[in-house]
Scaffold this motif. Structure first.
Motif, mmCIF file in Angstrom:
data_model
loop_
_atom_site.group_PDB
_atom_site.id
_atom_site.type_symbol
_atom_site.label_atom_id
_atom_site.label_comp_id
_atom_site.label_asym_id
_atom_site.label_seq_id
_atom_site.Cartn_x
_atom_site.Cartn_y
_atom_site.Cartn_z
ATOM 1 N N GLY A 74 0.741 -1.255 0.000
ATOM 2 C CA GLY A 74 0.000 0.000 0.000
ATOM 3 C C GLY A 74 0.770 1.304 0.000
ATOM 4 O O GLY A 74 0.159 2.365 0.120
ATOM 5 N N ALA A 75 2.090 1.285 -0.162
ATOM 6 C CA ALA A 75 2.857 2.535 -0.089
ATOM 7 C C ALA A 75 2.451 3.528 -1.180
ATOM 8 O O ALA A 75 2.280 4.724 -0.916
ATOM 9 C CB ALA A 75 4.356 2.233 -0.183
ATOM 10 N N MET A 76 2.306 3.052 -2.416
ATOM 11 C CA MET A 76 1.909 3.937 -3.516
ATOM 12 C C MET A 76 0.491 4.458 -3.301
ATOM 13 O O MET A 76 0.215 5.651 -3.499
ATOM 14 C CB MET A 76 1.998 3.189 -4.842
ATOM 15 C CG MET A 76 1.633 4.025 -6.058
ATOM 16 S SD MET A 76 2.999 5.010 -6.685
ATOM 17 C CE MET A 76 3.924 3.740 -7.572
ATOM 18 N N SER A 77 -0.401 3.592 -2.894
ATOM 19 C CA SER A 77 -1.792 3.989 -2.687
ATOM 20 C C SER A 77 -1.902 5.092 -1.641
ATOM 21 O O SER A 77 -2.696 6.035 -1.796
ATOM 22 C CB SER A 77 -2.632 2.790 -2.246
ATOM 23 O OG SER A 77 -2.730 1.829 -3.267
ATOM 24 N N GLU A 78 -1.126 4.992 -0.580
ATOM 25 C CA GLU A 78 -1.177 6.006 0.468
ATOM 26 C C GLU A 78 -0.780 7.374 -0.069
ATOM 27 O O GLU A 78 -1.448 8.378 0.203
ATOM 28 C CB GLU A 78 -0.265 5.619 1.632
ATOM 29 C CG GLU A 78 -0.266 6.657 2.745
ATOM 30 C CD GLU A 78 0.569 6.250 3.950
ATOM 31 O OE1 GLU A 78 0.809 7.114 4.809
ATOM 32 O OE2 GLU A 78 0.974 5.071 4.018
ATOM 33 N N ILE A 79 0.288 7.436 -0.840
ATOM 34 C CA ILE A 79 0.742 8.721 -1.383
ATOM 35 C C ILE A 79 -0.288 9.291 -2.359
ATOM 36 O O ILE A 79 -0.596 10.483 -2.343
ATOM 37 C CB ILE A 79 2.107 8.572 -2.058
ATOM 38 C CG1 ILE A 79 3.157 8.123 -1.054
ATOM 39 C CG2 ILE A 79 2.539 9.892 -2.706
ATOM 40 C CD1 ILE A 79 4.495 7.741 -1.654
ATOM 41 N N LEU A 96 -1.347 -9.655 1.085
ATOM 42 C CA LEU A 96 -0.698 -8.343 0.975
ATOM 43 C C LEU A 96 -1.726 -7.224 1.060
ATOM 44 O O LEU A 96 -1.467 -6.170 1.660
ATOM 45 C CB LEU A 96 0.100 -8.251 -0.325
ATOM 46 C CG LEU A 96 1.351 -9.131 -0.414
ATOM 47 C CD1 LEU A 96 2.068 -8.895 -1.747
ATOM 48 C CD2 LEU A 96 2.305 -8.867 0.743
ATOM 49 N N VAL A 97 -2.886 -7.428 0.456
ATOM 50 C CA VAL A 97 -3.954 -6.421 0.544
ATOM 51 C C VAL A 97 -4.381 -6.231 2.001
ATOM 52 O O VAL A 97 -4.610 -5.103 2.457
ATOM 53 C CB VAL A 97 -5.160 -6.824 -0.330
ATOM 54 C CG1 VAL A 97 -6.342 -5.894 -0.083
ATOM 55 C CG2 VAL A 97 -4.772 -6.790 -1.804
ATOM 56 N N GLU A 98 -4.462 -7.311 2.741
ATOM 57 C CA GLU A 98 -4.830 -7.216 4.156
ATOM 58 C C GLU A 98 -3.797 -6.406 4.935
ATOM 59 O O GLU A 98 -4.159 -5.574 5.780
ATOM 60 C CB GLU A 98 -4.946 -8.619 4.747
ATOM 61 C CG GLU A 98 -5.408 -8.641 6.196
ATOM 62 C CD GLU A 98 -5.565 -10.045 6.743
ATOM 63 O OE1 GLU A 98 -5.641 -10.203 7.979
ATOM 64 O OE2 GLU A 98 -5.608 -10.998 5.932
ATOM 65 N N ILE A 99 -2.520 -6.605 4.632
ATOM 66 C CA ILE A 99 -1.467 -5.821 5.288
ATOM 67 C C ILE A 99 -1.616 -4.340 4.922
ATOM 68 O O ILE A 99 -1.491 -3.459 5.773
ATOM 69 C CB ILE A 99 -0.070 -6.337 4.876
ATOM 70 C CG1 ILE A 99 0.149 -7.752 5.425
ATOM 71 C CG2 ILE A 99 1.030 -5.398 5.373
ATOM 72 C CD1 ILE A 99 1.370 -8.447 4.844
ATOM 73 N N ALA A 100 -1.880 -4.073 3.641
ATOM 74 C CA ALA A 100 -2.047 -2.687 3.179
ATOM 75 C C ALA A 100 -3.195 -2.006 3.910
ATOM 76 O O ALA A 100 -3.090 -0.843 4.328
ATOM 77 C CB ALA A 100 -2.277 -2.665 1.674
ATOM 78 N N GLU A 101 -4.304 -2.692 4.058
ATOM 79 C CA GLU A 101 -5.461 -2.113 4.748
ATOM 80 C C GLU A 101 -5.128 -1.795 6.201
ATOM 81 O O GLU A 101 -5.533 -0.747 6.725
ATOM 82 C CB GLU A 101 -6.643 -3.075 4.681
ATOM 83 C CG GLU A 101 -7.259 -3.195 3.304
ATOM 84 C CD GLU A 101 -8.515 -4.050 3.319
ATOM 85 O OE1 GLU A 101 -9.619 -3.467 3.301
ATOM 86 O OE2 GLU A 101 -8.375 -5.292 3.333
ATOM 87 N N MET A 104 -2.872 1.401 6.422
ATOM 88 C CA MET A 104 -3.366 2.667 5.898
ATOM 89 C C MET A 104 -3.899 3.557 7.028
ATOM 90 O O MET A 104 -4.710 3.114 7.842
ATOM 91 C CB MET A 104 -4.478 2.409 4.879
ATOM 92 C CG MET A 104 -4.767 3.609 3.987
ATOM 93 S SD MET A 104 -3.324 4.187 3.053
ATOM 94 C CE MET A 104 -2.844 2.683 2.172
ATOM 95 N N PRO A 105 -3.459 4.812 7.095
ATOM 96 C CA PRO A 105 -4.004 5.738 8.093
ATOM 97 C C PRO A 105 -5.518 5.853 7.951
ATOM 98 O O PRO A 105 -6.050 5.906 6.845
ATOM 99 C CB PRO A 105 -3.313 7.061 7.751
ATOM 100 C CG PRO A 105 -2.043 6.657 7.077
ATOM 101 C CD PRO A 105 -2.386 5.420 6.295
ATOM 102 N N GLU A 106 -6.204 5.893 9.070
ATOM 103 C CA GLU A 106 -7.675 5.899 9.071
ATOM 104 C C GLU A 106 -8.234 7.067 8.271
ATOM 105 O O GLU A 106 -9.267 6.928 7.601
ATOM 106 C CB GLU A 106 -8.179 5.946 10.516
ATOM 107 C CG GLU A 106 -9.679 5.828 10.659
ATOM 108 C CD GLU A 106 -10.123 5.782 12.107
ATOM 109 O OE1 GLU A 106 -11.339 5.924 12.350
ATOM 110 O OE2 GLU A 106 -9.265 5.608 12.989
ATOM 111 N N ALA A 107 -7.559 8.206 8.305
ATOM 112 C CA ALA A 107 -8.069 9.390 7.616
ATOM 113 C C ALA A 107 -8.099 9.216 6.102
ATOM 114 O O ALA A 107 -8.869 9.887 5.410
ATOM 115 C CB ALA A 107 -7.214 10.604 7.977
ATOM 116 N N ILE A 112 -9.648 5.133 -0.555
ATOM 117 C CA ILE A 112 -9.029 3.941 -1.139
ATOM 118 C C ILE A 112 -9.992 2.756 -1.069
ATOM 119 O O ILE A 112 -10.540 2.446 -0.013
ATOM 120 C CB ILE A 112 -7.716 3.578 -0.413
ATOM 121 C CG1 ILE A 112 -6.761 4.769 -0.418
ATOM 122 C CG2 ILE A 112 -7.058 2.373 -1.073
ATOM 123 C CD1 ILE A 112 -5.503 4.547 0.386
ATOM 124 N N THR A 113 -10.164 2.107 -2.197
ATOM 125 C CA THR A 113 -10.917 0.863 -2.258
ATOM 126 C C THR A 113 -9.932 -0.272 -2.463
ATOM 127 O O THR A 113 -9.264 -0.348 -3.497
ATOM 128 C CB THR A 113 -11.928 0.876 -3.418
ATOM 129 O OG1 THR A 113 -12.841 1.953 -3.238
ATOM 130 C CG2 THR A 113 -12.692 -0.443 -3.477
#
Length: 230
Positions: A74-79, A96-101, A104-107, A112-113
């Protein structure tokens, strides 16, 4: 996109590797935890490549819908979300998707879907941009051309992705890999010449332009950023 036998077989190998074999390795590599010298070069190379890819997008992404194809942890998605984009983050590995979720900061969560599956699925909808960092590096040129042509029908502006360049170093590793059994090894990166990918993309009906942006070579991380513009 209806998968070809080679595309489907490669996708299945990638899924098995990242969802069953390498999850913990990638979770650590993409964190701040100490890693070995070799893995540190991969971490640094990926960080540099991410910056290059993001530089091809507007700084303000408000109102843009972006597909992060192969989102990993999720690093790219966060930015992208911090810059205002509405992000669809997909990876072939549910773990990996579970780790990304979780990371991810709650805000940023409303922007992000997250989902797992095939990055080429038409059910994902249309986008302004697609970014695919190191998620297309395992596919043959005909499958890459077909993938780009398929995505281009649903992308308004650009597809920014990476491939392994056809260098003597990587070609030697590619040749050596064929000498060993496939079991217990990661999927093989396929070295490419950008002109061949452009030719395959055009032959599959896409009329946009493909250009090489920049290559990153940091220890064991060697990758080239390419950009397809509709």
């Amino acid at each position: 996109m209806v998968g070809t036998p080679t595309y489907d077989a490669t996708r299945n190998r990638v899924e098995a590797y990242f969802d069953r074999t390498a999850t913990k390795t990638w979770e650590r590599l993409t964190s701040d935890a100490p890693v070995s010298g070799i893995r540190q070069t991969v971490r640094e190379g990926r960080d540099r490549m991410r910056d290059i890819m993001l530089s091809r997008l507007p700084e303000d992404l408000t109102g843009r819908r972006i597909l992060d194809a192969g989102c990993g942890t999720g690093a790219m998605s966060e930015i992208l979300a911090r810059r205002g984009a509405d992000v669809v983050a997909i990876d072939i590995s549910p773990q990996l998707v579970e780790i990304a979720e979780k990371r991810m900061p709650e805000a940023l969560a409303p922007r992000i879907t997250f989902t797992s599956g095939d990055m080429l699925s038409e059910t994902l909808g249309a986008f302004d941009h697609v970014v695919a960092m190191d998620s297309m590096i395992y596919y043959q040129a005909p499958d890459l051309g077909r993938a780009l042509a398929t995505l281009s029908e649903r992308v308004d502006h650009s597809i920014i992705f990476t491939v392994a360049p056809r260098t003597p170093f990587l070609m030697a590793f590619f040749a050596m890999g064929k000498l060993f059994p496939r079991s217990d090894r990661s999927p093989t990166m396929i070295p490419h010449v950008p002109a061949r990918i452009a030719q395959e993309t055009f032959q599959k009906g896409a009329l946009g332009t493909l250009s090489e942006v920049e290559r990153v070579s940091r220890g064991f991380y060697i990758s080239t950023c390419l950009e397809y513009r509709a």
